[in-house]
Design an enzyme around this catalytic site. Structure first.
Site, PDB file in Angstrom:
ATOM      1  N   SER A 219       0.830  -1.202   0.000  1.00 35.23           N
ATOM      2  CA  SER A 219       0.000   0.000   0.000  1.00 35.23           C
ATOM      3  C   SER A 219       0.874   1.266   0.000  1.00 35.23           C
ATOM      4  O   SER A 219       1.691   1.430  -0.905  1.00 35.23           O
ATOM      5  CB  SER A 219      -0.958  -0.056   1.201  1.00 35.23           C
ATOM      6  OG  SER A 219      -1.981   0.894   1.098  1.00 35.23           O
ATOM      7  N   ASP A 446      -8.863  -4.466  -5.908  1.00 33.39           N
ATOM      8  CA  ASP A 446      -8.336  -3.815  -4.704  1.00 33.39           C
ATOM      9  C   ASP A 446      -9.115  -2.524  -4.464  1.00 33.39           C
ATOM     10  O   ASP A 446      -9.138  -1.638  -5.312  1.00 33.39           O
ATOM     11  CB  ASP A 446      -6.848  -3.504  -4.886  1.00 33.39           C
ATOM     12  CG  ASP A 446      -6.173  -3.049  -3.597  1.00 33.39           C
ATOM     13  OD1 ASP A 446      -6.794  -2.267  -2.849  1.00 33.39           O
ATOM     14  OD2 ASP A 446      -5.036  -3.472  -3.350  1.00 33.39           O
ATOM     15  N   HIS A 473      -7.390  -5.950  -0.395  1.00 33.27           N
ATOM     16  CA  HIS A 473      -6.293  -4.987  -0.410  1.00 33.27           C
ATOM     17  C   HIS A 473      -5.001  -5.703  -0.061  1.00 33.27           C
ATOM     18  O   HIS A 473      -4.796  -6.083   1.092  1.00 33.27           O
ATOM     19  CB  HIS A 473      -6.566  -3.864   0.584  1.00 33.27           C
ATOM     20  CG  HIS A 473      -5.504  -2.812   0.608  1.00 33.27           C
ATOM     21  ND1 HIS A 473      -4.971  -2.259  -0.533  1.00 33.27           N
ATOM     22  CD2 HIS A 473      -4.862  -2.204   1.655  1.00 33.27           C
ATOM     23  CE1 HIS A 473      -4.059  -1.355  -0.205  1.00 33.27           C
ATOM     24  NE2 HIS A 473      -3.964  -1.313   1.111  1.00 33.27           N
TER      25      HIS A 473
END
Length: 505
Positions: A219, A446, A473
């Protein structure tokens, strides 16, 4: 059952300097690390339990508060290490960051120690998690709100978008920024961004004894990785970047794309829910947005009790949904929470929102949300024009209608418009001459970092894209063998998966 390994013994190491050292940074790159038990590094009950593992060890790394002034004030960063279980075949250290910004790499590696420790990755690498500057066990921590102030802030939905309502929202943002400066210090806030974190990582690389960096970033951790690759391209051995942030996308476009990602994930949840015996948003996925709005919008004016003297606000209910949409494993909890809400109870949704905000059962908060704001406000461009802000909010509501409270777009500028220190980050395509091939993993569904961002990041870094078909995610080291094997082969042997490789769960 295998006998439990004996606890690691406290010891000191001096392995640096290794590789190039920037002028004035010699003492940092060659510093001695004192490794020992991790108990004193824990900042929550969950960490206190995880950090009792005798197979992990912790240390603190000293870095300049301001890298432009290496002789000035210093800060300390927390490191947690799970040593390679096959030292004879050890490749080096694998630095891990889970993103946020504001999340703890130390707690991430502590959680991985059991599952990944017995894999080839755990056998061949020291798994090293770090808490970036201002975060978790690192000292000093960014702190803006007290626990009581954070609870109160969550009760305010900021849904009044009239001129008077926007003015009140902006005043709250100004007050928040002032508290951050007072409680953290302006110099720390000015040096908490990604620009500074990547320089810290190069100090880590040397102090850990690695000539080249091996890195796993999830991320926001992909932004750390891509900026490190631009700053130190020839110091990179390999990088796995999972759940990418597009380095060339501005803050508004990124926000709108994320809204669309969460809307798609909500649609997948609604389709799953429609097949359950009792679905809170109904048996017709096409009507799920309206059903969700009908359940949550009344909370704007009438929060519902959750027990213990707390109330579930509209913003907490939508935050709970966002938290659950990160992974299908949480969809059952989201449905249960919405069914409870229909009966006037908010306990399950509050628990999901508490997880998102880092609130423990004892009512204390981690520093995650404060650090998120602090990093975001120095990393990204600031939107100071109320007209631009209103249009961005309109576009976000259009992209994610399930999160639209029905009160109309707001022109209230966020806390970054009032931040007491300047922006230090840049959002440009990275220049990475000399960078070895990196592996970017992107998930088609995602919700937080949309698939296209991974495509763009792989192109910008001249890397290889691995596609995972699913709705969640990030995915690496989470039990999907196709992805885990590809990432492991790359990190251990430098072998990239074939061009166009796609994995499914």
């Amino acid at each position: 059952m295998e006998p439990e390994a004996p606890p690691l013994q406290p010891h000191t190491e001096r392995k640096g300097p290794v590789g190039p050292v920037p002028p004035g940074m010699e003492r940092y790159y060659s510093q001695t690390l004192s490794w020992g038990p991790c108990a004193d590094f824990a900042t929550s009950d969950e960490e206190r339990a995880a950090y009792r593992d005798p197979a992990i060890e912790c240390a603190r790394l000293e870095v300049p508060m301001n890298h432009a002034d290496p002789g000035g004030p210093t800060i300390r960063l927390g490191l947690l290490r799970k040593p390679a279980t096959d030292p004879g075949q050890r490749v080096g250290s694998l630095l891990v960051n889970p993103g946020g910004p504001g999340a703890s790499g130390m707690s991430t590696v502590a959680a991985l120690a059991g599952s990944a420790g017995s894999t080839e990755l755990g056998q061949r690498f020291d798994l090293v998690g770090f808490d970036p500057r201002g975060i978790g066990a690192s000292e000093p921590r960014v702190r803006c709100l007290t626990d009581q102030e954070r609870d109160a802030d969550r009760l305010d939905p900021d849904s009044d978008t009239s001129p008077a309502g926007d003015a009140q929202t902006e005043q709250e943002a100004q007050d928040y920024a002032a508290k951050c400066a007072e409680r953290t210090g302006a110099e720390m806030l000015a040096n908490v961004g990604t620009r500074d974190v990547v320089k810290d990582m190069d100090v880590m690389r040397s102090a850990l004894g690695d000539e080249k960096l091996s890195y796993l970033g999830y991320s926001y951790g992909t932004r750390i990785g891509s900026e490190y690759a631009e700053e130190f391209p020839r110091n990179v051995r390999g990088m796995v970047l999972d759940g990418a942030i597009d380095p060339g996308q501005n803050a508004i476009e990124s926000l709108v794309a994320q809204g669309a990602g969460f809307q798609k994930a909500f649609g997948d949840f609604a389709s799953w829910c429609a097949q359950q015996q009792n679905c809170a948003v109904g048996s017709d996925p096409a009507q799920a947005v309206k059903a969700f709005q009908d359940l949550t919008r009344p909370l704007v004016d009438r929060p519902v009790p959750t027990g213990g003297g707390r109330e579930l606000s509209y913003s907490d209910a939508t935050t709970a949904a966002i938290q659950a949409l990160y992974a299908p494993d949480l969809w059952e909890q989201l449905n249960t929470g919405l069914l409870e809400l229909d009966q006037g109870r908010g306990g399950m949704l509050m628990a999901l929102a508490d997880t998102y905000f880092g609130r423990g059962a004892d009512g204390t908060y981690s520093s995650t949300m404060d650090a998120f704001d602090a990093v975001h406000c120095v990393d990204d461009e600031r939107n100071l024009d109320p007209g631009v802000v209103r249009e961005a909010d309109r576009r976000y509501r259009e992209a994610a209608p399930f999160l639209d409270d029905g009160r109309g777009p707001s022109a209230a500028r966020d806390v970054c418009a009032f931040w007491p220190v300047p922006v230090t980050g840049e959002q440009t395509q990275p220049v990475v001459d000399g960078l070895p091939p990196v592996l970017v993993i992107s998930t088609t569904g995602d919700p937080a970092t949309p698939y296209r961002a991974g495509v763009e990041l792989a192109g910008a870094l001249h890397g290889r894209l691995l596609t995972f078909e699913g709705t969640q995610h990030t995915v690496f080291l989470q039990g999907t063998s196709c992805v885990d094997e590809a990432g492991t082969r790359y990190l251990v042997d430098g072998e990239l998966p074939a061009e166009g490789t796609r994995c499914t769960g």
